[in-house]
Design an enzyme around this catalytic site. Structure first.
Site, mmCIF file in Angstrom:
data_model
loop_
_atom_site.group_PDB
_atom_site.id
_atom_site.type_symbol
_atom_site.label_atom_id
_atom_site.label_comp_id
_atom_site.label_asym_id
_atom_site.label_seq_id
_atom_site.Cartn_x
_atom_site.Cartn_y
_atom_site.Cartn_z
ATOM 1 N N SER A 125 0.826 -1.209 0.000
ATOM 2 C CA SER A 125 0.000 0.000 0.000
ATOM 3 C C SER A 125 0.859 1.257 0.000
ATOM 4 O O SER A 125 1.991 1.272 0.482
ATOM 5 C CB SER A 125 -0.923 0.005 1.212
ATOM 6 O OG SER A 125 -1.755 -1.128 1.197
HETATM 7 N N1 SAH Z 1 -0.976 -4.756 3.999
HETATM 8 C C1 SAH Z 1 -0.211 -4.745 2.780
HETATM 9 C C2 SAH Z 1 -1.085 -4.564 1.579
HETATM 10 C C3 SAH Z 1 -1.274 -5.834 0.872
HETATM 11 S S1 SAH Z 1 -2.328 -5.748 -0.512
HETATM 12 C C4 SAH Z 1 0.872 -3.710 2.891
HETATM 13 O O1 SAH Z 1 1.421 -3.566 3.941
HETATM 14 O O2 SAH Z 1 1.228 -3.060 1.933
HETATM 15 C C5 SAH Z 1 -3.766 -6.575 0.116
HETATM 16 C C6 SAH Z 1 -3.595 -8.007 0.457
HETATM 17 O O3 SAH Z 1 -4.883 -8.482 0.862
HETATM 18 C C7 SAH Z 1 -3.148 -8.918 -0.678
HETATM 19 O O4 SAH Z 1 -1.971 -9.563 -0.309
HETATM 20 C C8 SAH Z 1 -4.294 -9.913 -0.808
HETATM 21 O O5 SAH Z 1 -3.884 -11.229 -1.123
HETATM 22 C C9 SAH Z 1 -4.914 -9.846 0.569
HETATM 23 N N2 SAH Z 1 -6.299 -10.332 0.672
HETATM 24 C C10 SAH Z 1 -7.335 -10.143 -0.163
HETATM 25 N N3 SAH Z 1 -8.438 -10.762 0.299
HETATM 26 C C11 SAH Z 1 -8.077 -11.359 1.473
HETATM 27 C C12 SAH Z 1 -8.751 -12.164 2.433
HETATM 28 N N4 SAH Z 1 -10.036 -12.506 2.312
HETATM 29 N N5 SAH Z 1 -8.050 -12.580 3.515
HETATM 30 C C13 SAH Z 1 -6.754 -12.270 3.687
HETATM 31 N N6 SAH Z 1 -6.057 -11.538 2.818
HETATM 32 C C14 SAH Z 1 -6.706 -11.074 1.722
#
Ligand code: SAH
Length: 275
Positions: A125
């Site tokens: 993010s």
């Molecule tokens: N928190 C991260 C952002 C990751 S992007 C950061 O620090 O930058 C969002 C993430 O959410 C992705 O890895 C995706 O696989 C995950 N995601 C989507 N749906 C999800 C679910 N139902 N349970 C857990 N993770 C999920």
């Protein structure tokens, strides 16, 4: 390299290289990250001044300048200019080396205010949104138990670890769950627990949480997560499809939640199940 040759400040590339040496955690910022953790929130503010040094001034290979520290501070200033005011959050952003959470080929872009690819069609993010959501979640108070949905590379979890007593983070893509473990392990952050699973179900065995943060957008906030919010707790989530907004939910009673819509945002989609 002799100890004598280890001079500071260090180059970004030197620090990035250090990430690969996961079996030698002492070559990274490990001890100092722990030092940050041993501080009380009021002291984190002080750490803000030195966070770069705190993370990188020990035994990283010879380098050219504190490039990463400087550009991270510049990133924190931009985030502050965009309206994030919470000093504790800004200090956390300053203390966490975002470039260690992206592929080494992208490290030079790690402090741009943008999301970046982390593989598997997912992204780390944007720093501003990480800070903004953390600020909203914190709402000026010390957080106890926080749940993050969507660990990705683990960056937001690392930021949260500096503003909450215990951080639980769930990821549905096994490869990313492993990536986050590898990214976080050398930092030896003691208060993060990573889970592989469907975050839409939350972690009922650990609930209630006084903060829940979603890093992926669904068309609505999963009901299980509302149930796992403590009374007085806050949940922040991107909601929507192509057009998304940040939604803040507060649990005000055993069967009562209030909700407000904040700003526009853009996140990867929330999906059911695991892969
Ligand atoms: N928190 C991260 C952002 C990751 S992007 C950061 O620090 O930058 C969002 C993430 O959410 C992705 O890895 C995706 O696989 C995950 N995601 C989507 N749906 C999800 C679910 N139902 N349970 C857990 N993770 C999920």
């Amino acid at each position: 390299m002799s100890t004598k040759e280890k001079r500071f400040p260090l180059s970004l590339s030197a620090v990035v290289d250090a990430r690969q040496i996961t079996h030698k955690p002492s070559q990274t910022a490990v001890q100092n990250v722990n030092a940050v953790h041993s501080l009380t929130p009021s002291k984190i503010k002080q750490t803000h001044q030195n966070a770069g040094n705190v993370l990188f001034t020990q035994s990283v290979p010879d380098g050219v300048g504190m490039v990463s520290d400087k550009i991270r501070k510049a990133m924190v200033m931009r985030v502050a200019q965009q309206g994030v005011k919470d000093e504790i959050v800004l200090a956390a952003l300053d203390a966490i080396p975002r470039h260690l959470f992206v592929d080494s080929g992208l490290a030079s872009q790690a402090y741009i205010d943008a999301s970046l690819p982390i593989g598997h069609h997912q992204t780390i993010s944007q720093p501003y949104i990480v800070a903004r959501m953390t600020e909203i979640l914190r709402n000026g108070r010390q957080l106890q138990k926080v749940l993050e949905i969507g660990t990705g590379c683990g960056y937001q979890a690392a930021v949260l670890s500096l503003v909450a007593k215990d951080v639980y983070s769930i990821e549905r893509i096994r490869a990313l769950h492993e990536l986050a473990k590898n990214n976080l392990r050398p930092m030896r952050i003691p208060n993060i627990r990573l889970h592989y699973g469907d975050g839409m179900l939350g972690l009922p065995q650990v609930a209630p949480f006084d903060g829940i943060i979603l890093a992926a957008a669904g068309m609505e906030v999963p009901p299980a997560l509302l149930e796992q919010l403590a009374i007085g707790g806050r949940l922040i989530a991107p909601v929507g499809g192509r057009q998304q907004v940040l939604q803040l939910v507060e649990r005000v009673g055993p069967r009562e939640w209030t909700s407000s819509v904040l700003e526009h945002c853009h996140f990867v989609p929330l999906h059911k199940g695991v892969i």
